[in-house]
Design an enzyme around this catalytic site. Structure first.
Site, PDB file in Angstrom:
ATOM      1  N   SER A 170      -9.639 -17.838   3.904  1.00  0.00           N
ATOM      2  CA  SER A 170      -8.336 -18.206   4.466  1.00  0.00           C
ATOM      3  C   SER A 170      -8.563 -18.919   5.788  1.00  0.00           C
ATOM      4  CB  SER A 170      -7.515 -16.939   4.721  1.00  0.00           C
ATOM      5  OG  SER A 170      -6.430 -17.223   5.572  1.00  0.00           O
ATOM      6  N   TYR A 209      -6.998  -9.281   9.165  1.00  0.00           N
ATOM      7  CA  TYR A 209      -7.130 -10.214   8.030  1.00  0.00           C
ATOM      8  C   TYR A 209      -8.153 -11.298   8.376  1.00  0.00           C
ATOM      9  CZ  TYR A 209      -5.635 -13.557   4.388  1.00  0.00           C
ATOM     10  OH  TYR A 209      -5.592 -14.434   3.330  1.00  0.00           O
TER      11      TYR A 209
HETATM   12  P1  NAP Z   1      -1.490 -11.938  -4.350  1.00  0.00           P
HETATM   13  O1  NAP Z   1      -0.380 -12.702  -4.988  1.00  0.00           O
HETATM   14  O2  NAP Z   1      -1.127 -10.834  -3.420  1.00  0.00           O
HETATM   15  O3  NAP Z   1      -2.503 -11.384  -5.434  1.00  0.00           O
HETATM   16  C1  NAP Z   1      -3.552 -10.548  -5.024  1.00  0.00           C
HETATM   17  C2  NAP Z   1      -4.374 -10.133  -6.207  1.00  0.00           C
HETATM   18  O4  NAP Z   1      -5.333  -9.157  -5.761  1.00  0.00           O
HETATM   19  C3  NAP Z   1      -3.553  -9.497  -7.292  1.00  0.00           C
HETATM   20  O5  NAP Z   1      -4.018  -9.932  -8.554  1.00  0.00           O
HETATM   21  C4  NAP Z   1      -3.826  -8.011  -7.097  1.00  0.00           C
HETATM   22  O6  NAP Z   1      -3.716  -7.365  -8.341  1.00  0.00           O
HETATM   23  C5  NAP Z   1      -5.271  -8.017  -6.611  1.00  0.00           C
HETATM   24  N1  NAP Z   1      -5.612  -6.796  -5.896  1.00  0.00           N
HETATM   25  C6  NAP Z   1      -5.070  -6.330  -4.737  1.00  0.00           C
HETATM   26  N2  NAP Z   1      -5.587  -5.136  -4.430  1.00  0.00           N
HETATM   27  C7  NAP Z   1      -6.494  -4.833  -5.411  1.00  0.00           C
HETATM   28  C8  NAP Z   1      -7.338  -3.725  -5.663  1.00  0.00           C
HETATM   29  N3  NAP Z   1      -7.364  -2.650  -4.861  1.00  0.00           N
HETATM   30  N4  NAP Z   1      -8.108  -3.748  -6.774  1.00  0.00           N
HETATM   31  C9  NAP Z   1      -8.073  -4.806  -7.612  1.00  0.00           C
HETATM   32  N5  NAP Z   1      -7.305  -5.892  -7.429  1.00  0.00           N
HETATM   33  C10 NAP Z   1      -6.507  -5.894  -6.342  1.00  0.00           C
HETATM   34  O7  NAP Z   1      -2.451 -12.899  -3.505  1.00  0.00           O
HETATM   35  P2  NAP Z   1      -2.669 -14.497  -3.502  1.00  0.00           P
HETATM   36  O8  NAP Z   1      -1.692 -15.088  -2.561  1.00  0.00           O
HETATM   37  O9  NAP Z   1      -2.800 -14.982  -4.889  1.00  0.00           O
HETATM   38  O10 NAP Z   1      -4.071 -14.547  -2.757  1.00  0.00           O
HETATM   39  C11 NAP Z   1      -5.302 -14.577  -3.455  1.00  0.00           C
HETATM   40  C12 NAP Z   1      -6.414 -14.778  -2.445  1.00  0.00           C
HETATM   41  O11 NAP Z   1      -6.163 -15.944  -1.669  1.00  0.00           O
HETATM   42  C13 NAP Z   1      -6.565 -13.654  -1.450  1.00  0.00           C
HETATM   43  O12 NAP Z   1      -7.933 -13.474  -1.152  1.00  0.00           O
HETATM   44  C14 NAP Z   1      -5.835 -14.160  -0.221  1.00  0.00           C
HETATM   45  O13 NAP Z   1      -6.304 -13.589   0.977  1.00  0.00           O
HETATM   46  C15 NAP Z   1      -6.202 -15.635  -0.298  1.00  0.00           C
HETATM   47  N6  NAP Z   1      -5.284 -16.515   0.424  1.00  0.00           N
HETATM   48  C16 NAP Z   1      -4.038 -16.747  -0.058  1.00  0.00           C
HETATM   49  C17 NAP Z   1      -3.217 -17.613   0.624  1.00  0.00           C
HETATM   50  C18 NAP Z   1      -1.841 -17.942   0.115  1.00  0.00           C
HETATM   51  O14 NAP Z   1      -1.129 -18.701   0.804  1.00  0.00           O
HETATM   52  N7  NAP Z   1      -1.430 -17.460  -1.036  1.00  0.00           N
HETATM   53  C19 NAP Z   1      -3.643 -18.219   1.808  1.00  0.00           C
HETATM   54  C20 NAP Z   1      -4.919 -17.957   2.284  1.00  0.00           C
HETATM   55  C21 NAP Z   1      -5.739 -17.100   1.568  1.00  0.00           C
HETATM   56  P3  NAP Z   1      -3.103  -5.894  -8.593  1.00  0.00           P
HETATM   57  O15 NAP Z   1      -2.017  -5.682  -7.603  1.00  0.00           O
HETATM   58  O16 NAP Z   1      -2.654  -6.008 -10.016  1.00  0.00           O
HETATM   59  O17 NAP Z   1      -4.269  -4.991  -8.421  1.00  0.00           O
END
Ligand code: NAP
Length: 275
Positions: free
Chosen positions: A160, A180
């Site tokens: 990120s 974070y």
């Molecule tokens: P999200 O919608 O919150 O999805 C997170 C995923 O992680 C879900 O599939 C969740 O599945 C899984 N997860 C969370 N806790 C877990 C656990 N204890 N065990 C196994 N799986 C777990 O997140 P996202 O926005 O797609 O982000 C994905 C990645 O991109 C992350 O690393 C985030 O930091 C990074 N990121 C995102 C953004 C953005 O703007 N979206 C920006 C910068 C970085 P379950 O709840 O089903 O377990």
């Protein structure tokens, strides 16, 4: 963008087995779909297998149904990445699922709390470090022997912009992102460090930052506002960047820390639409 996305069973990832964490929704789901479109057999993992198991939309069943409906190969293994025994079972079952070692590991899952440092609970700090940082290290430990044996492999970690130090004048970034940022900075340093450790084994290790992407997780944190909506990136860009980085030469495409959209621009690639 490509107008008619499809699964290509003879794509450049034919014969590869990919493990994608956090594939029940959001960016992880998109990455799983994109890799399957190029012929990879994809093992999707998260905690939510079926509807009703999470308050957020998206399930592992939905992700693999989407891939299979388009003619791709995918399966899921439910695992809580905060638990060591789940991580061990996950890799064992993932190898058994398609009868071979993991060729591509995507560390995408994250649990995130935005809380100012003064009141950040130790329990939540430990959970973030366990799921975001140690799980990525532990999964790498378990897939590396198979990659080393094949003298091929790719590990991508989703980072990120929060990994970068805040710049002055302060006030632009909301409070509560320090932990974070610590997790993501640790992941980036892990990624470049591991890239150098496994360089001679022809294994690439890279980190990709998405930019701001509209996902269920981002909606929970209310990160898309009037002030930020102009910089939202399509999820396809992150999926494409991951596909591009894992499918290129491991000796040259390694040790990189990139934002997805500038990475695609650097290589003159447009993101494919997703099936
Ligand atoms: P999200 O919608 O919150 O999805 C997170 C995923 O992680 C879900 O599939 C969740 O599945 C899984 N997860 C969370 N806790 C877990 C656990 N204890 N065990 C196994 N799986 C777990 O997140 P996202 O926005 O797609 O982000 C994905 C990645 O991109 C992350 O690393 C985030 O930091 C990074 N990121 C995102 C953004 C953005 O703007 N979206 C920006 C910068 C970085 P379950 O709840 O089903 O377990």
């Amino acid at each position: 963008m490509m107008s008619n996305p499809a699964i290509n069973p003879n794509g450049v990832l034919k014969g590869k087995i990919a493990l994608v964490t956090g594939a029940s929704r959001g960016i992880g789901e998109a990455i799983a779909v994109r890799l399957a479109m190029e012929g990879a057999r994809v093992v999707c993992t998260a905690r939510t297998a079926e509807e009703g198991e999470s308050r957020l939309p998206g399930t592992l069943s939905d992700t693999i149904r989407r891939i299979r409906a388009a003619g791709g190969e995918a399966t899921f293994i439910k695992a809580d990445l905060s638990r060591g025994e789940d991580r061990e079972r996950l890799v064992e079952d993932a190898v058994a699922a398609f009868g071979g070692p993991i060729d591509i590991l995507v560390n995408n899952a994250a649990v995130t709390f935005f809380i100012p440092i003064e009141t950040f609970p130790e329990r939540r700090f430990d959970l973030m470090m366990e799921v975001q940082v140690w799980a990525a290290v532990h999964l790498a430990q378990m897939v590396l022997p198979g990659m080393r044996e094949k003298q091929a492999g790719a590990i991508v970690t989703i980072s990120s912009g929060a990994a970068i130090h805040p710049v002055k004048p302060y006030g632009g970034r909301g409070p509560g992102g320090a932990v974070y940022g610590m997790c993501k900075a640790a992941l980036e340093r892990f990624s470049t460090g591991l890239a150098s450790e496994v360089y001679n084994d022809n294994i690439s290790v890279n980190a990709i930052s998405p930019g701001l992407v509209a996902t269920p997780g981002v909606a929970v944190h209310g990160l898309i506002t009037e002030a930020t909506k102009h910089r939202v990136s399509p999820v396809e860009n992150i999926a494409e960047a991951v596909f591009q980085i894992v499918s290129r030469d491991a000796k040259t495409m390694t040790g990189r820390v990139d934002h997805a959209t500038p990475f695609l621009e650097e290589f003159g690639v447009a993101a494919s639409a997703l099936v």
